[in-house]
Design an enzyme around this catalytic site. Structure first.
Site, short mmCIF file in Angstrom:
data_model
loop_
_atom_site.label_atom_id
_atom_site.label_comp_id
_atom_site.label_asym_id
_atom_site.label_seq_id
_atom_site.Cartn_x
_atom_site.Cartn_y
_atom_site.Cartn_z
CG HIS A 45 -2.88 -1.99 2.43
ND1 HIS A 45 -2.40 -1.61 1.18
CD2 HIS A 45 -2.62 -3.33 2.53
CE1 HIS A 45 -1.88 -2.66 0.58
NE2 HIS A 45 -2.01 -3.71 1.38
CG HIS A 48 0.04 -3.97 -3.41
ND1 HIS A 48 0.78 -3.66 -4.53
CD2 HIS A 48 0.89 -4.02 -2.38
CE1 HIS A 48 2.05 -3.55 -4.17
NE2 HIS A 48 2.15 -3.75 -2.88
CE1 TYR A 50 -6.48 -6.60 0.04
CE2 TYR A 50 -4.31 -5.81 -0.63
CZ TYR A 50 -5.14 -6.83 -0.21
OH TYR A 50 -4.64 -8.09 -0.05
#
Length: 234
Positions: A45, A48, A50
């Site tokens: 990931h 967004h 993070y």
């Protein structure tokens, strides 16, 4: 709307340079644990707002060491994570999600096109299975010429499978695949509300409408496992 319990966290701080290798190793261990648990692969990931995304974006990364400043430095952490996971479980089991155009959680970048291109070109070295990118403003535009930003240059530069996401429906998804804008289209909210989404797309059947009020809540059932299947609806 159900009440959401918000946990209390300590004030964020910049990672010390000596802490970064341990965090990279944490990603490696997590990937190994996923494979040993029976998963086919992992998706890193890097989107967004993070941690991985925070390193890459110049509007949040204000470091002055080798992990900050230039585009190469800001992407260093992400690529170290990719390399560690590829070495651990194999490139054919690794994908990554990126959102260069997103400013979610105040993680924006002054030149998202350059960021996206640098990342996909760098990722080619590791031969990972796919790169999954989020459309600008999380909404696709079928005619690329109408969009001020486009993932097409990243799609053309990446050597593996390319996946797009962000506001697609059945018709739009089919069109961008047919136009060779992408190899695959990812669906999130539609899949959450339609556990049999592939079947519904196959039949061009109506979709359940998702309820935003039940997103990100602690209830183990409400809004996650109680949407009806097509046969139940019929």
């Amino acid at each position: 709307m159900p009440q959401i319990d918000v946990a209390q966290f300590s004030t964020p701080r910049r990672l010390r340079k000596d802490e970064i290798p341990q965090v990279v190793n944490d990603f490696r261990i997590a990937a190994r644990n996923a494979i040993e648990a029976g998963f086919d692969g992992v998706e890193i990931h890097g989107a967004h707002g993070y941690l991985v995304d925070q390193f890459m974006k110049d509007q949040v990364n204000d470091r002055t060491d080798k992990y900050g400043g230039s585009l190469e430095n800001r992407c260093r952490f992400a690529l170290e994570v990719v390399e560690a996971i590829v070495d651990e479980i194999g490139a054919d089991k690794v994908g990554i999600r990126l959102s260069p155009f997103s400013d979610y959680m105040e993680s924006g970048d002054s030149n998202p096109e350059a960021l996206g291109l640098y990342m996909v070109e760098s990722l080619n070295k590791y031969r990972i299975l796919y790169c999954h990118m989020v459309e600008p403003r999380m909404k696709m535009v079928v005619e690329k010429s109408e969009s001020p930003h486009s993932l097409l240059p990243m799609r053309n530069a990446f050597n593996g499978s390319f996946i797009v996401a962000g506001g697609y429906d059945r018709e739009e998804g089919n069109k961008v695949v047919a136009n060779n804008y992408t190899d695959l289209v990812a669906y999130g909210r539609h899949f959450l509300a339609n556990p049999d989404l592939p079947r519904r797309f196959e039949l061009d059947a109506p979709l359940n409408k998702y309820n935003r009020d039940t997103f990100y809540i602690s209830d183990p059932v409400l809004g996650y496992t109680d949407y009806p299947f097509l046969e139940t609806t019929a």
